[in-house]
Design a protein around this motif. Structure first.
Motif: not given
Length: 870
Positions: A114-122
């Protein structure tokens, strides 16, 4: 969007660094090894650029295509403080209560995704360099929860070094992943190393401990994560240790961390911790001296302030060399390279993590699994639980019965949906009458019964409030204005507020006119972080403008019937979550007699009490009876709650006490008189569903206490004394109310066929086999615990110490053989100088569902055997 003159900087905001100036420099060549690339990159930086990268908020270096990056992020029990909706697992202390290393590993793995998904979206949104969008997480907190009064103990894995090390290692492995080249995310072990309150004194406190306690209690978990698990980062603590700030400690930072343990990763200060060197500890003259000394001691990142900007002058003044700066900057870029931030996404598996990972079905189910696993059944007299599902009426009451804040804990994210205990029971019993009453506050029996404030407030001919938002903390400049129906806001940091204004470094002014009607008085309640002030008819009646984490305050207004009053609430927010609320009502004292009458026809009463993150936590402005600054001044359950339960018990109905807490609570009256008690901690988004599953038998509880539940305040030494004498189950000489490792089940277990040799040679390992059987009528889980002690030894050692554990599931009648292997270190003790030594003589080994001298009635028996070390 403001016009950006620098075209290169604009491109950096819109595109990842790997898309700019590819292959211009060796550091951009992904075919080279990381060391070569890091050395090349750092060699191209000016001194000023190097220092800029040592702040938690590191600016872009446009000429080299290096994007901005903020090191500050949190993932204590799910990704925290992000503006995106995420899965929220039980608080860390609750996950420790699962005694399930595999579940914690899985939780960390899911959270990293989920952290990777957040970072990628950011990154896609041009926000990759913002706080709480990065991949360096300042978790886990592996401090030892030595005293139950510490408000941040909820963030830890409990009081035992072995359990903390094992659970912390599982977390780090899950979060960092197993890719041979890239990290999924970077974990950070904190707060290194002797740190556990009191919160109000954390910026000035000087911890003093013996070498024995240092190596026996405070360092083992850090050693495990640093030496064996290869955690990527370490955070040094606020307080001093032996008269030196922890981030500038010769022993901790240089001798142990870098030399003995050969730690190669990065170290960050705790936020604003470098300022403490010269502002609070008074060990350094100014920011320049403090910053230079912290870097010399290996602190690579400064969080919170800009003291490290003085490092440029410190180098020029000869207080440290630029080569010493290089060492820190290289460590920092090494971590970023290992996270794949300078490589093409197609080469970094994690860089392609999709947004679909956020709150995926598997993650939500795991949040429910861990919430169930964390629940500890403390008492179940006369098989009060599980309850029958065919009951007609059940009353659910108490300050935590429908409290969303409590189940989310602290350092949390926000899920799309969550379940309180009241909602969980209501969903479990669709055909029953489920009655909810708050009934009481945490510490008193006088409730503010809220009125519908919005109906009495209007401005410019419309009900509600005029809201003005400013893109700064000072209410300065031209605001963005809108009309709002009510004043109840919660934002995660960085979440959009209005237009381009985000929930960080902003301020707001809310204006309305309150119509008193026939009322003669009204109490206004304001809640907010960071600062606020309330004005009525131009007069300031509440002022918390210059203080952080104030929580709520109240003001009683005596009104003239029919009169209108102008209300102006001003608010500012810096770092962290943004929260501002204005409500109003009248106080009413709890009428226990009336409440007894209301519940007299109920089939069962579920009282959901305990305490809350609203009362315990990090450096809070809370001073209710029994609480101070985030800590507790008493571990007793507030008397108001006990008195209410006495009234409920007097009805003759079944009373079940569901306790929520992040720390041990003394409940002597409840332990004696209430027939069923479960501890549900702060259980995350699925807490209510998990509690309902346990109450009605859809899940058989098996959680164990990761901390000692003492009987009273008299059991505790002085809070500020860091000696382990008479602390935790390992050294406590008294009788606890509920011991470390304690927890009941709806079934029974038997231990037999213990197999181990009669003696073992010094310096060798020991293999132990045990058979565990479920002798009850229903399936269940058991936490098998192995303890060692050294009876008769003249060398100081714990009374008993956990050295192995395993959570297993057994069907009714099923049996399983478990094997534990004890290393020579497991059978060793610490000498007065802090060294490890293996003793000759007798070792007592015990295996069961609890400590050797605290028999769980559902675990049946504990098997013991004494062996000789020769």
């Amino acid at each position: 969007m403001k016009f950006i003159k620098n075209t290169t900087l604009l491109l950096l905001l819109l595109f990842p660094a790997r898309m700019l100036a590819q292959q211009q420099y060796p550091f951009q060549n992904y075919k080279l090894d990381f060391n070569t690339r890091v050395n090349d990159l750092v060699s191209r930086l000016t001194l000023e650029e190097k220092v800029s990268q040592m702040l938690n908020s590191s600016p872009a270096i446009a000429r080299l295509g290096i994007p901005a990056y903020d090191w500050w992020n949190e993932v204590l029990h799910g990704v925290a403080r992000t503006p995106f909706k995420v899965t929220v697992y039980p608080q860390a202390i609750a996950m420790a209560a699962t005694f399930d290393k595999k579940s914690l590993f899985q939780m960390a793995d899911y959270s990293a995704l989920e952290g990777r998904a957040v970072h990628n979206k950011a990154v896609e949104m041009g926000r990759g360099g913002e706080r709480y969008m990065g991949l360096t997480y300042w978790t886990p907190n592996i401090n030892i929860f030595r005293d139950p009064r510490w408000g941040r103990g909820q963030e830890t894995y409990g009081e035992d070094p072995f359990l903390t090390a094992a659970m912390g290692a599982s977390f780090v492995k899950g979060l960092q992943g197993d890719d041979p080249k890239y990290l999924k995310a970077a974990a950070c072990a904190k707060h290194y190393a002797v740190h556990s309150g009191p919160e109000p004194a954390r910026h000035v406190f000087d911890a003093k401990v013996s070498n024995y306690d240092l190596w026996d209690t405070y360092l083992p978990a850090f050693k495990k994560l640093i030496v064996d698990t290869k955690v990527e980062g370490v955070m040094c603590a606020y307080n001093a240790f032996e008269s030196q700030p922890c981030c500038g400690s010769d022993l901790l930072m240089v001798d142990i961390l870098r030399k003995q343990w050969n730690f190669k990763g990065y170290v960050t200060s705790d936020c604003w911790g470098i300022d403490d060197f010269f502002k609070n500890h008074k060990t350094h003259a100014d920011a320049e001296d403090a910053s230079a000394d912290a870097v010399i001691h290996g602190t690579d990142v400064e969080c919170g302030t800009d003291a490290y900007k003085s490092l440029v002058k410190a180098v020029k003044d000869g207080k440290l060399s630029e080569k010493q700066i290089d060492v820190s900057v290289k460590r920092l870029f090494m971590t970023r390279f290992k996270l794949g931030m300078f490589d093409p996404a197609e080469l970094v598996t994690y860089a392609r993590t999709p947004s679909a990972e956020l709150e995926s079905e598997a993650h939500q189910q795991h949040a429910l699994k861990m919430a169930r696993e964390s629940i500890v059944l403390l008492k179940n007299a006369d098989q009060t639980l599980p309850l029958k599902k065919n009951i007609q009426k059940i009353v659910v009451l108490g300050p935590n019965a429908d409290n969303e804040i409590s189940i989310l804990g602290n350092y949390n994210g926000i899920p799309s949906a969550l379940t309180t205990v009241f909602k969980g029971i209501k969903a479990k019993l669709p055909n029953a009458e489920v009655v909810y009453e708050k009934a009481i506050n945490f510490t008193n029996d006088t409730l503010l019964v809220y009125a519908d404030l919005a109906k009495r407030c209007a401005i410019d001919g419309k009900a509600g409030f005029k809201a003005e938002y400013f893109d700064n903390r000072e209410l300065a400049g031209a605001p963005v204005v809108r009309h709002e129906a009510d004043l109840l806001h919660n934002w995660q940091e960085g979440e959009p507020v209005i237009g381009t204004i985000k929930a960080r470094d902003f301020s707001a002014r809310y204006t309305t006119n309150y119509q008193a009607g026939e009322q003669t008085s009204i109490t206004f309640e304001v809640e907010g972080d960071d600062g606020y002030r309330l004005k009525i008819n131009g007069k300031e009646v509440l002022n918390a403008w210059s203080r952080n984490r104030w929580g709520s305050q109240q003001y009683k207004l005596i009104t003239d019937p029919g009169k209108s009053y102008e209300l102006v609430l001003e608010y500012w927010q810096g770092d962290g979550k943004a929260n501002v609320r204005l409500s109003a009502g009248r106080y009413e004292k709890t009428d226990i007699v009336a409440l007894q009458d209301k519940v007299k026809d109920a089939d069962a009463i579920v009282y959901v009490g305990g305490i809350s993150p609203q009362l315990e936590g990090e450096e809070m402005k809370v001073n209710y009876p029994g609480f101070n600054g985030g800590d507790r001044t008493s571990i007793m359950l507030p008397q108001a709650q006990t008195e209410l339960m006495k009234g409920l018990q007097a009805t003759g109905k079944k009373v079940i006490f569901v306790m929520m807490t992040g720390s041990a609570i003394a409940i002597p009256w409840e332990a004696k008189h209430i027939p069923a008690i479960i501890n549900a901690w702060y259980g995350g988004q699925a807490a209510g569903a998990a509690v309902a599953d346990v109450l009605f038998g859809d899940y058989n509880p098996a959680g164990r206490l990761p901390v000692t539940f003492y009987g009273s305040d008299q059991d505790l030494p002085d809070f500020s004394d860091y000696s382990m004498t008479n602390r935790t189950y390992r050294y406590f000489s008294g009788k606890p109310l509920y011991g470390f490792g304690y927890g009941l089940s709806y079934t029974r277990f038997k231990y037999d066929q213990l197999s181990l040799p009669a003696s073992v040679k010094r310096g060798t390992s020991l293999r132990v086999r045990i058979t565990v059987s479920n002798t009850g009528a229903v399936a269940g889980e058991e936490v098998v615990q192995l303890y060692l002690s050294h009876p008769g030894s003249k060398t100081k050692s714990p009374i008993k110490a956990l050295k192995g554990f395993e959570r297993i599931a057994l069907r009714a009648g099923e049996r399983r053989v478990l094997t534990f292997t004890l290393s020579k270190e497991d059978m060793s003790t610490i000498n007065a100088n802090g060294g490890m030594q293996q003793l000759s003589g007798k070792i007592m080994l015990s295996i069961g569902g609890s400590q050797p001298d605290e028999l769980n009635v559902t675990s049946g028996n504990i098997v013991k055997k004494q062996i000789s070390v020769i």
